[in-house]
Design a protein around this motif. Structure first.
Motif, PDB file in Angstrom:
ATOM      1  N   CYS A 134      45.156  47.148  30.377  1.00 23.49           N
ATOM      2  CA  CYS A 134      43.988  47.839  30.926  1.00 23.49           C
ATOM      3  C   CYS A 134      43.637  49.070  30.088  1.00 23.49           C
ATOM      4  O   CYS A 134      42.472  49.298  29.741  1.00 23.49           O
ATOM      5  N   LEU A 152      37.779  46.833  35.649  1.00 22.12           N
ATOM      6  CA  LEU A 152      38.811  47.009  36.670  1.00 22.12           C
ATOM      7  C   LEU A 152      38.384  46.524  38.052  1.00 22.12           C
ATOM      8  O   LEU A 152      38.976  46.925  39.060  1.00 22.12           O
ATOM      9  N   VAL A 155      41.266  45.179  40.283  1.00 17.45           N
ATOM     10  CA  VAL A 155      42.443  45.988  40.605  1.00 17.45           C
ATOM     11  C   VAL A 155      42.678  46.084  42.109  1.00 17.45           C
ATOM     12  O   VAL A 155      43.809  45.878  42.587  1.00 17.45           O
TER      13      VAL A 155
END
Length: 220
Positions: A134, A152, A155
């Motif tokens: 990431c 993201l 996530v």
């Protein structure tokens, strides 16, 4: 021993299991060990315990079989969903975007569940294996029309999956089968790049778990 030193030792002992942590801290108090000596003893025990865990297949699957490769794939899927959102605002096609978004959520959740349930005591390694790609991709993100945050999107559902796995929960075989079939069909319609099919196996893993007792699955 200075209070702050005890906190350092206690923090290091937090890497151990509850029983080991209490036993080690109790022994240090009884022996009257100094802070540095106590810290070295605790860290030595942590290393030995972690080495024992890595003799099993579970932490390898969690960290190198799921966390590391899935981070790259789910970031790519996240970017695909973000690009799809920009396209549908101009040309329509909301159904396809919704399908890809649902796929992203389910796949990320299932991958997090596998990491949390298969090897709980090496979770920190899986976290590092997730964060490293990431950070690498965030530093090199160059799509002008999108923000870096689009990488993201996976996530939050992945974290929820980890939490679910850590709590020893699963889904019934019937629900898992319906979910796995739906995801597999959705991948055929909206999955995009063929490499994304690798993301599907954690969903089928739920089906296998659901065939037994909801709490009877392997943990590390």
């Amino acid at each position: 021993m200075v209070r702050l030193d005890w906190r350092v030792v206690e923090g290091a002992a937090g890497l151990l299991g509850c029983e080991d942590r209490e036993a080690v801290l109790g022994d240090l108090v009884e022996a009257g060990e100094g802070a540095w000596r106590g810290l070295l003893d605790v860290l030595g025990l942590v290393v030995r315990r972690q080495t024992e865990l890595w003799r099993s297949w579970r932490p390898w699957v969690a960290a190198l079989g799921v966390a590391l490769p899935f981070s790259f794939l789910l970031m790519g899927f996240s970017v695909s969903v973000s690009l799809g959102y920009r396209q549908v605002t101009l040309h329509g096609g909301w159904l396809g975007l919704a399908g890809r978004a649902v796929l992203l959520v389910v796949l990320a959740w299932a991958s997090g569940f596998v990491v949390g349930s298969v090897s709980r005591r090496t979770l920190w390694v899986s976290v590092v294996a997730t964060l490293s790609p990431c950070l690498f991709c965030l530093a090199r993100f160059r799509i002008a029309s999108l923000s870096r945050g689009c990488l993201l999107l996976f996530v939050l559902p992945a974290v929820l999956g980890v939490w679910w796995g850590l709590r020893g929960r699963t889904v019934g075989a019937g629900v898992g089968l319906m979910l796995a079939l739906g995801v597999s069909m959705g991948m055929g319609l909206w999955g995009g790049w063929w490499g994304n099919w690798f993301l599907v196996w954690p969903v089928w893993y739920l089906v296998v778990l659901g065939r037994g007792d909801e709490k009877a699955y392997p943990r590390g």
